[in-house]
Design a protein around this motif. Structure first.
Motif, PDB file in Angstrom:
ATOM      1  N   ARG A   1       0.693  -1.255  -0.050  1.00  0.00           N
ATOM      2  CA  ARG A   1      -0.011   0.042   0.057  1.00  0.00           C
ATOM      3  C   ARG A   1       0.903   1.304  -0.032  1.00  0.00           C
ATOM      4  O   ARG A   1       0.673   2.374  -0.413  1.00  0.00           O
ATOM      5  CB  ARG A   1      -1.002   0.085   1.286  1.00  0.00           C
ATOM      6  CG  ARG A   1      -1.791   1.263   1.504  1.00  0.00           C
ATOM      7  CD  ARG A   1      -2.690   1.091   0.383  1.00  0.00           C
ATOM      8  NE  ARG A   1      -3.793   0.085   0.326  1.00  0.00           N
ATOM      9  CZ  ARG A   1      -4.851  -0.199  -0.513  1.00  0.00           C
ATOM     10  NH1 ARG A   1      -4.967   0.672  -1.446  1.00  0.00           N
ATOM     11  NH2 ARG A   1      -5.422  -1.348  -0.172  1.00  0.00           N
TER      12      ARG A   1
ATOM     13  N   THR B   1      -8.353  -3.942  -0.826  1.00  0.00           N
ATOM     14  CA  THR B   1      -9.376  -3.263  -1.899  1.00  0.00           C
ATOM     15  C   THR B   1      -9.549  -4.442  -2.680  1.00  0.00           C
ATOM     16  O   THR B   1     -10.267  -4.080  -3.790  1.00  0.00           O
ATOM     17  CB  THR B   1      -8.876  -2.036  -2.275  1.00  0.00           C
ATOM     18  OG1 THR B   1      -7.293  -1.923  -2.626  1.00  0.00           O
ATOM     19  CG2 THR B   1      -9.067  -0.982  -1.327  1.00  0.00           C
TER      20      THR B   1
ATOM     21  N   LYS C   1      -7.675   0.482   4.429  1.00  0.00           N
ATOM     22  CA  LYS C   1      -6.482   0.647   3.811  1.00  0.00           C
ATOM     23  C   LYS C   1      -5.458   0.859   5.023  1.00  0.00           C
ATOM     24  O   LYS C   1      -5.915   1.136   6.229  1.00  0.00           O
ATOM     25  CB  LYS C   1      -6.181   1.734   2.885  1.00  0.00           C
ATOM     26  CG  LYS C   1      -7.355   1.536   1.613  1.00  0.00           C
ATOM     27  CD  LYS C   1      -7.032   2.704   0.689  1.00  0.00           C
ATOM     28  CE  LYS C   1      -8.207   2.456  -0.481  1.00  0.00           C
ATOM     29  NZ  LYS C   1      -9.645   2.966   0.335  1.00  0.00           N
TER      30      LYS C   1
ATOM     31  N   ASP D   1      -5.817   3.995   7.525  1.00  0.00           N
ATOM     32  CA  ASP D   1      -7.024   3.888   8.126  1.00  0.00           C
ATOM     33  C   ASP D   1      -7.237   2.868   9.071  1.00  0.00           C
ATOM     34  O   ASP D   1      -7.780   2.843   9.982  1.00  0.00           O
ATOM     35  CB  ASP D   1      -8.111   3.964   7.185  1.00  0.00           C
ATOM     36  CG  ASP D   1      -8.277   4.814   6.081  1.00  0.00           C
ATOM     37  OD1 ASP D   1      -8.157   6.046   6.314  1.00  0.00           O
ATOM     38  OD2 ASP D   1      -8.848   4.835   5.081  1.00  0.00           O
TER      39      ASP D   1
ATOM     40  N   CYS E   1      -3.305  10.983   2.155  1.00  0.00           N
ATOM     41  CA  CYS E   1      -3.109  10.034   1.106  1.00  0.00           C
ATOM     42  C   CYS E   1      -3.915  10.212  -0.130  1.00  0.00           C
ATOM     43  O   CYS E   1      -4.751  11.103   0.007  1.00  0.00           O
ATOM     44  CB  CYS E   1      -3.944   8.711   1.840  1.00  0.00           C
ATOM     45  SG  CYS E   1      -2.922   8.193   3.231  1.00  0.00           S
TER      46      CYS E   1
ATOM     47  N   GLY F   1      -5.329   5.246  -1.499  1.00  0.00           N
ATOM     48  CA  GLY F   1      -5.034   5.273  -0.058  1.00  0.00           C
ATOM     49  C   GLY F   1      -3.324   5.235   0.003  1.00  0.00           C
ATOM     50  O   GLY F   1      -3.023   5.104   1.193  1.00  0.00           O
TER      51      GLY F   1
END
Length: 884
Positions: A132, A343, A376, A379, A683, A688
């Motif tokens: 990520r 995701t 993500k 978060d 982000c 993200g």
């Protein structure tokens, strides 16, 4: 003497190039490593990190047994407790109160099993990966344009291209083997190279054109290119009509800022024209993009702005003509294949399609498959901080050091009731918060597959026996799944069975009548375990006929409902920063040549510590003058999120008002050198992915009185010292142990007293000396010198280190005498060639004394540059700068 073993083929542990290696145990019982000449990724070449992999295979900081609350326990007790705590959280708070944070360091088989457990059986989509932080904007951009996360090109395209554009990629340092391939192509085929980067990096040294754009203005630059192509009739209209949708919206958006490109990007009209002509007039153009593009609040739009230009000219998946995302981790691509991101679903299946969800639910035979994407990374840790996530299992990564606003991450983990960490190391920033620690196999011990940046699946093979009680990650996951009641679906006995299941999933309903996914491994469906063990590197898709495909989309057909690619409108938004009078400078981050991630592995290799030895902040001379800062001086760097201390490197590689800090240092190797303590949590709204490239900061010079160098055979704990002792310290690996550079406001005598009390005592004897400008000591045990200490008054203009050769089994009295009497040579070490351990000063002296004018002559005299070749551009710069 032991007999040498035969060579075993595997893959390197580091970046997304995915280099093949050959390894064998030599007569001394050590591992020999060299490049695999037959591997398509590197063709026998390795960089400094790959060549020194054997140096990292030591017992230092290995986790050898499971722990609960820092007490060693057996595997059964640890696994039972982990399963019990996870189940207890689920029973009381629901499945979404459990989260998993995993890593591109995992093998595909590990990745597959943990994703299956989380999304398919526990029923939480709160599983994300450190990819990520690296490549999620590229993933989102590919999905929007192509309908699937697919890299269209291959490494051979770098050699077939007429023009190669490197944007947001310091290829020379981050992917050195690809850089060497590109450099050779430039030499043989006169390939034109464009580098787009706010900094002047080592990659710029081979560039025909360097565009030092205003940070964050990539979208404006490529929108301008799209407008130029349109205005100069360079569109491939036949391709656009036959194979794409939505050109009108993308072009309209680009044309709205057409006249302002130079102003927005900071690039002159002349340079823009040169760049746009190079792209327009050379059909074989490759655009390589990496973290500099992805790590942005507009990263996904940057990716799509690049792809738009390639779609408009029909340059997708053709020989020497393609957009090309270069990944940062050895298996970031494999993790994407099996749904490692919050995701995505496994096998490139999508949450957006009910038929995909039903396919996966049926395949896994579960009624708990999640229906919506999870949290993500940023978060997720916000939810841990808020207490809505009660348990987190972290595998093979160090989020307390690598996520933005690391102070907040550490606070979140400190208050989380259940923090399970699987890792091969015994201590890092994250492990300090672990309630349960599970020892995992490290590189050279584990077995499975990885997928590199060009979609090439390679075997990573077991080379050495496992240390301690460490286990494969997939085995640990399998065992906990069994204890949570999912034994029927997690009954794997080896990694080949997991790979076979992954292959089968990519094949289900994957044919033209079902909008085919390009991730298709059906050609490997009949692999036996022996076939798996001997699997050769090959690129997907590997369809039922067993044929692999180097390039995708060459036929203009895309994995979308109508088979067309999609142009994406990418409006330019100015960089969002919190720059102000209080925070006037902009911080960029990245990597250095010989280190990787948080130095868990590279930090164990003494030879890799010499090129860049400390966490540095690059500052332009104008700003250094404004802040009254000298080269090598320490400064406090402050942002809205936190502060840290770095040593200054004054350089024109950065522009005025811009700075740069490398990402590698953590609480294990520096007192306050972690750049992520400074990074804001902004982000990209689509991917993200955090913005690591644009943080507003201020600098405050630090004054201090004393420098010290402590060299020791074993690591020491600076947390044991009184807090006032060291203003700053940093540790590096040396051949005999570790060397600590310390800066203090204490007087030399007071600092000596404290360091002697905590670190320099011995049951044997010590020798000490006080000269007019230094205090020195050597500690002996059993006739061996085990520690040395040098304390000097601070010099504002220089930062010195000293030779570590008096810490040695075979130390002689003369060396000790020279050290104690100040006769040893204090050196400002600056290793240029790590492979051959050649310093900058050695090269300068050789150039001057022999009147050397070319690289080949200098290499012949000194051997510098004859190893991996990563230092050659640096050596050429020395040659250019030292000619009469």
């Amino acid at each position: 003497m032991k007999k040498e073993s035969s060579w075993v083929k595997s893959t390197c542990a580091y970046c997304g190039v995915g280099c093949g290696i050959k390894s064998r145990i030599n007569n001394n019982g050590q591992l020999d490593i060299k490049g695999d000449e037959e591997h398509p990724a590197n063709k026998g070449k390795l960089c400094t990190k790959g060549l020194t992999l054997a140096e990292t295979l030591i017992n230092e900081n290995r986790m050898l047994t499971p722990h609960i609350l820092n007490k060693p326990v057996g595997w059964n007790e640890a696994l039972d407790e982990a399963a019990l705590q996870l189940q207890d959280v689920i029973n009381h708070y629901g499945a979404n109160a459990v989260a998993f944070y995993i890593s591109g360091q995992l093998l595909t088989e590990d990745y597959y099993v943990i994703n299956k457990l989380a999304k398919g059986f526990i029923g939480t989509a709160n599983i994300d990966t450190n990819s990520r932080l690296c490549m999620s904007s590229a993933v989102a951009g590919h999905q929007r344009a192509f309908g699937e996360d697919c890299v269209a090109g291959c490494y051979d395209d770098l050699e077939a291209a007429e023009v190669v554009i490197l944007t947001g990629s310091n290829l020379a340092w981050c992917h050195p083997v690809l850089f060497q391939r590109l450099k050779q192509a430039q030499k043989e085929h006169n390939t034109k190279i464009v580098v787009i980067d706010p900094r002047h990096t080592a990659t710029c040294d081979i560039a025909d054109l360097h565009l030092a754009i205003t940070p964050g203005s990539d979208v404006a630059l490529f929108n301008g290119l799209l407008s130029y192509l349109h205005n100069n009739n360079k569109f491939d209209q036949d391709y656009i009509n036959a194979h794409t949708n939505n050109i009108e919206a993308a072009l309209a958006t680009a044309l709205t800022q057409d006249t302002n490109v130079s102003q927005l990007t900071g690039i002159s009209e002349e340079q823009l024209h040169t760049f746009y002509q190079l792209f327009a007039n050379h059909p074989r153009t490759v655009t390589v993009y990496s973290q500099g593009v992805n790590q942005s609040v507009s990263g996904t739009d940057k990716v799509n702005a690049i792809i738009n230009c390639h779609l408009a000219t029909g340059r997708i998946g053709k020989l020497g003509a393609t957009p090309f995302s270069i990944t940062g981790q050895p298996n970031a691509m494999g993790g994407r294949e099996v749904g490692g991101l919050a995701t995505t679903l496994a096998a490139h299946l999508s949450f957006d399609r009910h038929d995909h969800w039903q396919l996966l639910s049926d395949f896994w035979q579960t009624d708990k498959l999640v229906t919506q994407p999870g949290l993500k990374a940023v978060d997720m840790f916000d939810a841990i901080a808020a207490g809505t996530i009660k348990a987190v299992w972290i595998i093979a990564t160090n989020p307390a050091a690598s996520l933005p606003n690391s102070n907040k991450i550490n606070q979140a983990l400190a208050q989380c009731p259940c923090v399970i960490v699987s890792d091969c190391v015994n201590d890092n920033d994250t492990l300090r918060h672990a309630t349960i620690k599970l020892p995992a196999q490290g590189w050279s011990e584990k077995s499975g597959t990885v997928t590199n940046s060009e979609r090439c699946i390679s075997r990573q093979r077991r080379l050495l026996p496992t240390q301690g009680e460490a286990k494969p990650d997939w085995w640990i996951i399998n065992q906990i799944a069994n204890r949570m009641g999912f034994k029927d679906s997690f009954n794997y006995t080896n990694e080949a069975q997991i790979f076979a299941e992954h292959v089968a999933l990519t094949s289900v309903n994957n044919h033209p009548n079902h909008t085919p996914r390009l991730l298709n491994l059906s050609g490997l469906s009949h692999l036996t375990e022996h076939d798996y063990d001997t699997l050769l590197p090959q690129q997907w898709p590997i369809n039922g006929d067993g044929i692999t495909h180097q390039r995708l989309f060459s036929d203009g057909v895309f994995p979308t409902k109508d088979g067309r690619a999609c142009f994406i409108a990418t409006p330019y938004h100015p960089l969002i920063t919190q720059r102000s009078a209080s925070y006037p400078l902009l911080l960029n981050t990245g990597r250095v040549r010989d280190q990787w991630h948080t130095m868990t592995r590279t930090g164990l290799a003494a030879s890799l510590a010499d090129h860049i030895q400390q966490p540095l902040i690059s500052v332009h001379p104008t700003d250094a003058n404004h802040y009254h800062i000298n080269d090598n001086q320490l400064v406090t760097v402050t942002s809205h999120s936190g502060e840290a201390i770095f040593r200054v490197r004054i350089t024109t590689d950065v522009s005025p008002k811009q700075t740069f800090i490398a990402i590698h240092w953590t609480q294990q190797n520096a007192s306050t050198g972690s750049v992520c303590a400074l990074i804001d949590e902004q982000c990209d709204p689509i991917s993200g992915q955090p913005q690591y490239k644009a943080t507003a900061i201020q600098l405050t010079p630090l004054t201090y009185t004393t420098d010290a160098i402590l060299t020791t055979t074993k690591a020491v704990a600076f947390t044991d010292l009184p807090s006032s002792t060291a203003l700053y310290w940093v540790c590096k690996k040396v051949k005999a142990g570790y060397q600590y550079c310390i800066s203090s406001n204490l007087t030399p005598s007071t600092l000596e007293q404290i360091l002697m009390m905590y670190f320099m005592h011995s049951t044997q004897h010590d020798l000490r000396a006080i000269t007019h400008n230094s205090r020195r000591a050597v500690i002996f045990e059993h006739g061996r010198s085990i520690r040395s200490l040098l304390i000097l008054p601070h010099d504002n203009h220089h930062h010195f280190t000293t030779s570590s050769n008096i810490i040695d089994h075979d130390i002689n009295d003369l060396k000790v005498h020279q050290f104690l009497n100040g006769e040893d040579k204090l050196i400002d070490t600056d290793i240029v060639c790590v492979c051959k351990q050649i310093t900058k000063q050695q090269l300068i002296d050789t150039i001057a004394s022999n009147k050397v004018q070319d690289l080949s002559t200098l290499s012949c005299i000194t051997t510098a540059g004859t190893g991996c070749g990563s230092c050659c551009t640096e050596i050429e710069n020395l040659l250019n700068n030292n000619q009469d």
